[in-house]
Design a protein around this motif. Structure first.
Motif, short mmCIF file in Angstrom:
data_model
loop_
_atom_site.label_atom_id
_atom_site.label_comp_id
_atom_site.label_asym_id
_atom_site.label_seq_id
_atom_site.Cartn_x
_atom_site.Cartn_y
_atom_site.Cartn_z
N ASP A 38 -0.27 9.50 -2.50
CA ASP A 38 -0.13 8.09 -2.81
C ASP A 38 0.80 7.99 -4.02
N CYS A 39 1.96 7.36 -3.86
CA CYS A 39 2.97 7.41 -4.92
C CYS A 39 2.59 6.56 -6.13
N ARG A 40 1.46 5.86 -6.06
CA ARG A 40 0.99 5.19 -7.27
C ARG A 40 0.60 6.22 -8.32
N PRO A 60 4.15 11.68 -8.05
CA PRO A 60 5.58 11.33 -8.18
C PRO A 60 6.12 10.68 -6.92
N CYS A 61 7.12 9.85 -7.11
CA CYS A 61 7.79 9.16 -6.01
C CYS A 61 8.33 10.18 -5.02
N TYR A 62 8.15 9.94 -3.73
CA TYR A 62 8.71 10.85 -2.73
C TYR A 62 9.88 10.21 -2.00
N ASP A 63 10.43 9.17 -2.62
CA ASP A 63 11.70 8.59 -2.13
C ASP A 63 11.65 8.03 -0.73
N CYS A 64 10.71 7.15 -0.49
CA CYS A 64 10.68 6.49 0.83
C CYS A 64 11.83 5.49 0.93
N GLY A 65 12.39 5.15 -0.22
CA GLY A 65 13.58 4.31 -0.21
C GLY A 65 13.33 2.89 -0.69
N VAL A 66 12.09 2.44 -0.63
CA VAL A 66 11.82 1.02 -0.88
C VAL A 66 12.23 0.58 -2.29
N CYS A 67 11.77 1.32 -3.29
CA CYS A 67 11.98 0.83 -4.66
C CYS A 67 13.47 0.74 -5.00
N ASP A 68 14.22 1.75 -4.58
CA ASP A 68 15.67 1.75 -4.83
C ASP A 68 16.38 0.64 -4.07
N THR A 104 5.03 -3.56 3.59
CA THR A 104 4.73 -4.38 2.40
C THR A 104 4.90 -3.58 1.11
N ARG A 105 5.45 -2.38 1.19
CA ARG A 105 5.67 -1.61 -0.04
C ARG A 105 6.61 -2.33 -0.98
N PRO A 106 6.62 -2.08 -2.27
CA PRO A 106 5.68 -1.21 -2.98
C PRO A 106 4.40 -1.97 -3.35
N VAL A 107 3.45 -1.25 -3.95
CA VAL A 107 2.22 -1.91 -4.40
C VAL A 107 2.52 -2.84 -5.57
N CYS A 163 0.88 -1.17 0.00
CA CYS A 163 0.00 0.00 0.00
C CYS A 163 0.91 1.21 0.00
N THR A 164 0.58 2.19 -0.81
CA THR A 164 1.45 3.37 -0.88
C THR A 164 0.70 4.62 -0.45
N ARG A 165 -0.41 4.44 0.25
CA ARG A 165 -1.18 5.60 0.72
C ARG A 165 -0.40 6.41 1.75
N GLN A 225 9.67 -2.16 -8.12
CA GLN A 225 8.93 -0.98 -8.53
C GLN A 225 7.45 -1.26 -8.37
N ILE A 226 6.69 -0.17 -8.41
CA ILE A 226 5.25 -0.30 -8.29
C ILE A 226 4.72 -1.07 -9.51
N GLU A 227 3.86 -2.04 -9.26
CA GLU A 227 3.31 -2.84 -10.35
C GLU A 227 1.80 -2.66 -10.35
S1 SF4 Z 1 10.33 4.51 -3.45
FE1 SF4 Z 1 8.90 6.04 -4.32
S2 SF4 Z 1 7.58 4.88 -5.73
FE2 SF4 Z 1 8.63 3.35 -4.40
S3 SF4 Z 1 7.17 2.99 -2.71
FE3 SF4 Z 1 8.57 4.62 -2.03
S4 SF4 Z 1 7.60 6.57 -2.58
FE4 SF4 Z 1 6.55 4.92 -3.70
#
Ligand code: SF4
Length: 652
Positions: A606-608, A611-619, A287-290, A274-276, A624-626
């Motif tokens: 909601d980053c879905r 724009p991504c606000y860089d919570c760090g998960v995807c990197d 459980t990020r990302p969606v 959930c990316t809310r 990535q969000i699917e």
């Molecule tokens: S890194 Fe960006 S796109 Fe990925 S879950 Fe975090 S905020 Fe969303």
């Protein structure tokens, strides 16, 4: 050597216990494999009663994934009620699995799924009944490796003494990775004994072995550092993330419990994550990302599951089911497909702002129109900004007006008490909100015969969330705030009788808070509470606050910490948190900034869809969000032309 079933001995005890059917196994789609043909054997424990554990999706999925693997056997076990526990002790019957009724102590691995920390004492009962030493350091090569998973395993420090390992995140691939390691180790003649296996697991960097990490404390009780015990053990352990949920269409053969359970339906997970950005929500953060399942895969799982089970209700599960990017199409398609059958559809988790009356209408087309549930969580606009639950009072009134106008008569609203920065006034606004809901409902429905139930529980700050630094509200203050709210609702002569009020005593939340944000010193509290009779702590009739407080006073007698230190104390920015070495992908700096933004009332989207606000998960996790649209319908989901009706159900 074959392992003998304990069933003949157990059967003799069953006439003397409550709900004996929960211990007999043999459910539709249950599996019992040949013991000797298996190279690796798992016992999967859900540390709560069968009625809670049997429908658990995570357990069912792992049970199938493991049993489908060649040479692997998995059986289920649940916590036994105190009545059976006493008889098992008296007659020397060990903790068993419900599939083969094999003793849990004979398996290679004991995988324990923790949905909540209040199951910790039940783990100790299971270990003790199984004849497995309570402390990992006392186990030898003949004992199973005790491995924790589930959301509570994202901070397993309080149970570090009792488990051998923990796995963070999605379990499907992780259990196969662990299985492969155990199989190789056994095939090679168990090199290094138990230590050799645990070292091999720890070196992967994706299985946490607490004994391979030392914790040093500062004189004031805070943690100075957590460090690996050897150079080849990674300093951080990362969570597992399944990127393509379509590649794992489980459960394929859902279990149909024999005894009554908390959910009598088939569940299909339509997306994970959930990316809310709700700041209190640990599940959303860890459980990020969606990752969405395509409509085609959901339809296939539903179709196959209904055929194999005979269930009459399908729950479309996720943390916020109406947020699936194709939920409108999916709901309409499934409603069309099963129209005229007895099959009902439900979205057990719906946000106010994603709710759509057309969507709810589709779901109840099968005839049943149960109550609607929404979770504004905070009573005032200000507190909803603090928690980043971006639902305005107008959103809520608009939604319930539409629902009452469309024929619903009952709406449930969930709230929390004790959120950071909350005052009495914030909580009292819940009464005003409920009154507005009733007023709007009476006008929309043209009748006074409508109801709204307010359900409210104490907030517990959780690890890996922006609120991990927050002070928890003391139980006396929680109770006082809730009593004032109850009085405000009941004393209202115009609306009071139309508003139901359910609240929970604040004391269990303090124990949950101690176990959630605790470190290894809390293990002694758990053991003391268990030795004093602690069982089924998630059940109000079994829970004893005094037992926990006595257990804590004994455990902390020589420590500079106490229960308040773990619960109602706010943490500082530089404090080493007990779970800092466990990587949920979230950047600690981002969490801190979001905590500061919370106090200042700032919101994140909601980053879905933003724009991504860089919570760090995807990197960090290379994910990535699917999200859809998948455009791959494989089953004739819908018999109506696409695009009719539910366009509004698409998230904004
Ligand atoms: S890194 Fe960006 S796109 Fe990925 S879950 Fe975090 S905020 Fe969303």
């Amino acid at each position: 050597m074959p392992v003998t079933s304990v069933f003949p001995r157990l059967e003799a005890l069953l006439p003397r216990v409550q709900k004996p059917v929960q211990y007999v196994g043999g459910e539709v789609n249950a599996v019992t494999k040949d013991w000797d043909a298996a190279a690796v054997r798992w016992a999967l424990l859900y540390p709560d009663a069968y009625e809670v554990g049997a429908p658990n999706q995570g357990m069912q999925i792992l049970y199938e994934v493991l049993n489908e693997a060649d040479g692997v056997l998995a059986e289920r076990a649940y916590a036994v009620w105190p009545d059976l526990e006493a008889l098992m002790r008296e007659h020397g019957v060990p903790q068993f699995t419900v599939d083969g009724h094999r003793p849990v102590g004979e398996f290679d691995l004991l995988g324990v799924s923790f949905s909540t920390e209040l199951g910790y004492t039940n783990l100790l009962t299971c270990l003790d009944l199984a004849g497995i030493p309570l402390h990992a350091k006392d186990r030898d090569v003949t004992h199973p490796v005790v491995l924790a998973g589930g959301h509570a395993a994202f901070n397993p420090e309080p149970i570090a003494d009792f488990i051998d390992a923990a796995v963070l995140g999605d379990g499907e691939e992780a259990v196969l990775l662990v299985t492969a390691l155990v199989r190789d180790w056994k095939a090679a003649g168990r090199p290094g004994g138990r230590t050799g296996l645990l070292d091999a697991l720890a070196r992967t960097g994706s299985v946490y072995v607490p004994a391979r990490y030392d914790v040093r404390y500062l004189p004031d009780g805070r943690i100075a550092a957590v460090t690996p015990t050897a150079a080849d053990i990674p300093s951080r352990v990362a969570k597992h993330t399944l990127v393509d949920l379509d590649a794992w269409p489980y459960p394929r053969a859902p279990l149909v419990p024999l005894a009554e359970t908390v959910h009598e339906r088939m569940s299909v997970e339509i997306f994970r994550g959930c990316t809310r950005g709700c700041r209190f929500c640990q599940a959303g953060m860890i459980t990020r990302p969606v990752r969405e399942r395509s409509m085609a895969t959901v339809a296939q799982i539903v179709d196959n599951g209904l055929r194999r089970t005979g269930y009459e209700e399908v729950g479309l599960l996720s943390l916020s089911s109406a947020d699936h990017s194709e939920i409108g199409e999916l709901a309409r398609g499934l409603a069309d497909r099963y129209e005229g059958t007895e099959t009902a559809l439900s979205l057990p988790s719906t946000r106010v702002d994603a709710f759509n009356v057309d969507l709810a209408g589709e779901l109840s087309r099968g005839g049943r129109r149960s109550g609607l549930t929404f979770a504004p969580e905070g009573g005032s606009e200000r507190i909803r900004q603090v928690i980043n639950k971006m639902v305005t009072e107008e959103d809520l009134i608009r939604t319930v007006t539409a629902a009452y106008g469309a024929g619903w008569r009952q709406v449930k609203l969930y709230f929390m008490c004790g959120l950071p920065t909350e005052t009495d006034a914030d909580v009292l606004q819940i009464a005003e909100l409920a009154q507005r809901v009733i007023e709007a409902g009476r006008q929309a429905a043209g009748t006074r015969d409508i109801r709204c139930t307010v359900s409210i529980g104490g907030f517990v700050p959780k690890p890996h969330t922006p609120f991990q630094w927050a002070a928890q509200l003391g139980h006396e203050q929680t109770d006082a705030r809730l009593a004032a709210l109850r009085d405000a609702i009941r004393s209202d002569r115009r609306y009071g009788r139309a508003i139901g009020f359910r609240y929970h005593d604040g004391r269990p939340g303090i124990v949950e808070g101690l176990l959630s944000r605790g470190d290894r010193r809390v293990g002694r509290v758990i053991e003391n509470a268990w030795r004093a009779g602690g069982r089924f702590d998630g059940w109000s009739e079994h829970f004893s606050f005094d037992r926990w407080m006595t257990a804590a006073a004994q455990a902390f007698a020589d420590e500079p910490v106490d229960v308040d230190w773990y619960t109602v104390r706010e943490r500082g920015r530089d404090e080493v948190l007990p779970w800092d070495h466990l990587d949920a992908g979230l950047d600690k700096q981002w969490l801190w900034e979001d905590w500061q933004a919370a106090v200042a009332g700032g919101e994140v989207g909601d980053c879905r869809w933003t724009p991504c606000y860089d919570c760090g998960v995807c990197d960090t996790m290379g994910t990535q969000i699917e999200v859809g649209p998948s455009g791959r319908p494989l089953l004739p989901l819908s018999v109506r032309p696409a695009g009719v009706g539910l366009a509004d159900a698409q998230p904004r």
